[in-house]
Design an enzyme around this catalytic site. Structure first.
Site, PDB file in Angstrom:
ATOM      1  CG  ASN A   1      -4.364   3.758   5.068  1.00  0.00           C
ATOM      2  OD1 ASN A   1      -3.285   3.327   4.661  1.00  0.00           O
ATOM      3  ND2 ASN A   1      -5.272   4.318   4.258  1.00  0.00           N
TER       4      ASN A   1
ATOM      5  CG  PHE B   1       1.324   0.356  -1.696  1.00  0.00           C
ATOM      6  CD1 PHE B   1       0.022   0.788  -1.510  1.00  0.00           C
ATOM      7  CD2 PHE B   1       2.059   0.914  -2.742  1.00  0.00           C
ATOM      8  CE1 PHE B   1      -0.542   1.749  -2.341  1.00  0.00           C
ATOM      9  CE2 PHE B   1       1.507   1.881  -3.579  1.00  0.00           C
ATOM     10  CZ  PHE B   1       0.207   2.296  -3.376  1.00  0.00           C
TER      11      PHE B   1
ATOM     12  CB  SER C   1      -1.018   5.369  -1.905  1.00  0.00           C
ATOM     13  OG  SER C   1      -0.705   5.260  -0.522  1.00  0.00           O
TER      14      SER C   1
ATOM     15  CG  ASN D   1      -0.252   6.189   3.452  1.00  0.00           C
ATOM     16  OD1 ASN D   1      -0.118   7.200   4.129  1.00  0.00           O
ATOM     17  ND2 ASN D   1      -1.430   5.624   3.249  1.00  0.00           N
ATOM     18  CB  THR D   2       4.320   4.706  -1.576  1.00  0.00           C
ATOM     19  OG1 THR D   2       3.697   3.506  -1.114  1.00  0.00           O
ATOM     20  CG2 THR D   2       5.622   4.350  -2.280  1.00  0.00           C
TER      21      THR D   2
ATOM     22  CE  LYS E   1      -8.326   4.428  -4.956  1.00  0.00           C
ATOM     23  NZ  LYS E   1      -8.543   3.254  -4.088  1.00  0.00           N
TER      24      LYS E   1
ATOM     25  CG  ASN F   1      -5.703   6.553  -2.897  1.00  0.00           C
ATOM     26  OD1 ASN F   1      -5.924   6.177  -1.752  1.00  0.00           O
ATOM     27  ND2 ASN F   1      -4.847   5.949  -3.692  1.00  0.00           N
ATOM     28  CB  THR F   2      -6.849   8.255   1.600  1.00  0.00           C
ATOM     29  OG1 THR F   2      -5.464   8.053   1.253  1.00  0.00           O
ATOM     30  CG2 THR F   2      -7.509   6.908   1.822  1.00  0.00           C
TER      31      THR F   2
END
Length: 361
Positions: free
Chosen positions: A114, A118, A178, A180-181, A219, A248-249
């Site tokens: 993914n 967020f 994350s 992705n940010t 996290k 996390n991922t």
């Protein structure tokens, strides 16, 4: 039944299937009467109340942040037997997230990728929804940095979300991991993380009137070295954090069955599911060893079965969470894991759940 429904859901684009699942839970299991019936069948408390950072959990199986970002089906998830639900990640500023498509299945690997970024309705709206509609289980709130806010101004942005979630959360998780940010993972650097968490813990004391603090956790990513993990543990211990969520991922794509061509087509994003199981367990072991088991750990990454959950607990996790496992295993996954975990503990001769924590570390 889910084994018959899964092919239908998997025929849909992943994010469409996710939205369909949320709507199905919201409407199909929306009434309190139905929730009570499902809870009677699926809710479990096989180990008695589990005390973790001063909070009493009915069972150790939670749904990880990312599944119910906006807190729309927390009561339904509790009815399916989850001992705790972590809502979010929410950001102070509402945001649409990254362009679609941004969620991908890797069925051969029992994994997801993914790069949602967020996407959420904003912390204020989510808190308002949950204020008078709390689930019957423990409620965690996961907060992140708004994309429009520069990393240099992250602390104030987190504080704004923290102020809002403080009144409703049984515990709060600070997501700095994350992939992705943009630049978010820079916040895991010890000095920067120390400044951020110090400010949040200070606000925690103020809002709690220096009484019992809302448990604050951080996290972290699985893509950290042992020395980086230890540095984060130092910060957590210094600031008396309630614990660490690991992990996390991952941005790694090592040892996957999915073809390189398909992976290149998918592109960037965080990988979750079975391929991350081993690495997340290694991170849990590192945290447990470095802190002598004094810092509670919520273990997440690649949990599909009771054996997977036990692996995390034996490595040092006090509680466990899943998301991808829920997607692949279906609605009974929490009750299945609780029942299976109880059998494993009995077979191995443990007298209590607590005895199993860190036993293989």
């Amino acid at each position: 039944m889910y084994q018959f429904l899964r092919p239908l859901l998997f025929s849909l684009p992943p994010e469409t299937a996710h939205e369909f699942a949320l709507e199905s839970l919201r409407f199909g299991l929306g009434s309190k009467v139905l929730q009570q019936r499902f809870a009677a069948r699926y809710a479990r408390s096989p180990f008695g109340a589990i005390d973790c950072f001063g909070v009493q959990f009915e069972n150790p199986i939670g749904i990880a942040a990312g599944f119910d970002k906006n807190g729309v089906v927390t009561s339904q998830l509790a009815a399916l037997g989850f001992g705790f639900v972590e809502v979010g990640t929410t950001t102070f500023h509402p945001q649409p997230g990254n362009p679609k498509p941004r969620l991908f299945r890797l069925p051969q690997d029992k994994a997801l990728v993914n790069r949602a970024g967020f996407n959420n309705e904003g912390t204020a709206k989510v808190v308002e929804r949950l204020r008078n509609n709390r689930p019957s289980c423990i409620l965690g709130m996961n907060i992140g940095k708004s994309k429009i806010v520069p990393v240099e101004e992250a602390t104030e942005d987190y504080l704004k979300s923290f102020d809002l979630v403080h009144e409703i959360a049984d515990y709060i998780v600070v997501n700095v991991s994350s992939p992705n940010t943009p630049n978010l993972r820079e916040l895991q650097r010890p000095r920067v993380l120390d400044e951020l968490l110090s400010a949040l813990q200070k606000r925690n004391r103020e809002l709690s009137n220096n009484q019992i603090l809302v448990p604050l956790l951080v996290k972290i990513a699985p893509d950290l070295s042992a020395s980086e993990i230890e540095a984060i543990c130092d910060v957590a211990l210094k600031l008396n954090l309630a614990g660490i969520v690991a992990t996390n991922t991952t941005i790694s794509r090592d040892n996957l069955k999915t073809s390189v061509t398909e992976l290149e087509k998918i592109g960037a994003g965080g990988l979750s599911g079975a391929p991350i199981r081993k690495r997340s367990t290694e991170v849990i072991k590192t945290i447990y060893k470095f802190t002598d088991g004094k810092l509670p750990i919520i273990g997440v990454g690649g949990i599909f079965t009771a054996a997977d959950a036990f692996e995390k607990i034996a490595a040092g996790a006090n509680l466990v969470q899943l998301y991808t496992g829920f997607v692949y295993q279906g609605l009974t996954v929490a009750s299945d894991i609780n029942d299976g975990l109880a059998k494993i503990l009995e077979q191995r001769g443990f007298n209590s759940y607590q005895e199993a924590i860190g036993v293989e570390n």
